[in-house]
Design an enzyme around this catalytic site. Structure first.
Site, PDB file in Angstrom:
ATOM      1  N   ARG A  32       0.829  -1.195   0.000  1.00 12.10           N
ATOM      2  CA  ARG A  32       0.000   0.000   0.000  1.00 12.10           C
ATOM      3  C   ARG A  32       0.868   1.251   0.000  1.00 12.10           C
ATOM      4  O   ARG A  32       1.758   1.392   0.835  1.00 12.10           O
ATOM      5  CB  ARG A  32      -0.921   0.003   1.232  1.00 12.10           C
ATOM      6  CG  ARG A  32      -1.947   1.119   1.217  1.00 12.10           C
ATOM      7  CD  ARG A  32      -2.985   0.947   2.305  1.00 12.10           C
ATOM      8  NE  ARG A  32      -2.449   1.224   3.632  1.00 12.10           N
ATOM      9  CZ  ARG A  32      -3.198   1.417   4.708  1.00 12.10           C
ATOM     10  NH1 ARG A  32      -4.515   1.327   4.614  1.00 12.10           N
ATOM     11  NH2 ARG A  32      -2.658   1.654   5.885  1.00 12.10           N
ATOM     12  N   ASP A  79      -1.732  -3.430  13.345  1.00 14.01           N
ATOM     13  CA  ASP A  79      -1.303  -4.014  12.075  1.00 14.01           C
ATOM     14  C   ASP A  79      -1.266  -5.534  12.214  1.00 14.01           C
ATOM     15  O   ASP A  79      -0.425  -6.078  12.937  1.00 14.01           O
ATOM     16  CB  ASP A  79       0.082  -3.480  11.693  1.00 14.01           C
ATOM     17  CG  ASP A  79       0.508  -3.925  10.301  1.00 14.01           C
ATOM     18  OD1 ASP A  79       0.657  -5.152  10.081  1.00 14.01           O
ATOM     19  OD2 ASP A  79       0.693  -3.057   9.433  1.00 14.01           O
ATOM     20  N   THR A  88      -1.015   7.639  -0.890  1.00 14.64           N
ATOM     21  CA  THR A  88      -2.328   7.519  -1.539  1.00 14.64           C
ATOM     22  C   THR A  88      -3.177   6.419  -0.930  1.00 14.64           C
ATOM     23  O   THR A  88      -4.386   6.369  -1.148  1.00 14.64           O
ATOM     24  CB  THR A  88      -2.166   7.227  -3.040  1.00 14.64           C
ATOM     25  OG1 THR A  88      -1.572   5.923  -3.194  1.00 14.64           O
ATOM     26  CG2 THR A  88      -1.275   8.261  -3.708  1.00 14.64           C
ATOM     27  N   ASP A 118       2.116  -7.302  11.286  1.00 12.19           N
ATOM     28  CA  ASP A 118       3.143  -7.126  12.301  1.00 12.19           C
ATOM     29  C   ASP A 118       2.883  -8.008  13.523  1.00 12.19           C
ATOM     30  O   ASP A 118       3.809  -8.599  14.085  1.00 12.19           O
ATOM     31  CB  ASP A 118       3.215  -5.664  12.745  1.00 12.19           C
ATOM     32  CG  ASP A 118       3.945  -4.788  11.736  1.00 12.19           C
ATOM     33  OD1 ASP A 118       4.687  -5.327  10.891  1.00 12.19           O
ATOM     34  OD2 ASP A 118       3.768  -3.560  11.782  1.00 12.19           O
TER      35      ASP A 118
END
Length: 209
Positions: free
Chosen positions: A104, A200, A108, A203
């Protein structure tokens, strides 16, 4: 959105609450992701087609139902989607596994593909796309776009935590895809993280926090 199913099973909700806890360690987090994958997969695969086959029991020969057609294809979105694979394989060990790698753009928030390898023939399989988090929906839409471009037709998407913005965007982009969510959370924040979410997922699964 008729193609969106939010799970209501108490075990799924309970295990998601454990996932959210910032004190849940890597090993337990990984196990919970797999367990939730099993529970969600049980629901998502309830419409697998069956055909009667002949089986010889210790008593007699009988016709009994088994899954028909080409086997399942599981396609995790790298890397967090890998955490859900073993849960689905526990249910359907004969499933083939493909992979789609996306990253990603931090500015943006749009996804870019860096890897795509799918089981062949993909057009004859039921494809279950896995990603623990459905945030903006960009990665899920891109992954399903790639699968359809390779000939995939029958597709389901599974996420453990979803943001309403991502659910709406994915449902509109791919109305033919069934979307299974463990929980639809409140919203995305300005950094496109799900709130309250669980941080996350990649992670926390791989211990790279």
């Amino acid at each position: 959105m008729n193609n969106v199913i939010e799970m209501s099973h108490p075990l799924i909700k309970h295990k998601i609450s454990l996932l959210r806890d910032k004190n849940t360690g890597t090993n337990e987090f990984r196990k919970l992701i797999e367990e939730i994958g099993i529970l969600m997969g049980y629901e998502a695969l309830r419409d697998l087609p069956l055909e009667d086959v002949e089986v010889e029991t210790p008593i007699e020969t009988c016709m009994t139902p088994m899954i028909s057609g080409k086997k399942l294809a599981i396609v995790p979105i790298l890397r967090a989607g890998l955490g859900m694979v073993n849960g689905i394989l526990a249910l359907v060990p004969s499933a083939k596994v493909g992979h789609i790698g996306l990253y990603r753009d931090e500015e943006t928030h749009e996804p870019h593909e860096y890897y795509c390898k799918l089981p062949d023939p993909i057009d004859q399989r039921l494809i279950v796309v896995l990603d623990p988090m459905l945030a903006t929906g960009g990665s899920a839409i891109a992954a399903i776009d790639f699968i359809k471009a390779h000939g995939g037709k029958s597709i389901k998407f599974m996420s453990i935590i979803a943001a309403p913005e991502g659910v709406e965007r994915l449902a509109k982009a791919h109305p033919d895809v069934q979307i299974y969510c463990g929980n639809i959370d409140r919203q995305l924040n300005k950094d496109a993280y799900i709130c309250p979410g669980l941080g996350d997922a990649g992670d926390r699964i791989f211990g790279t926090i």
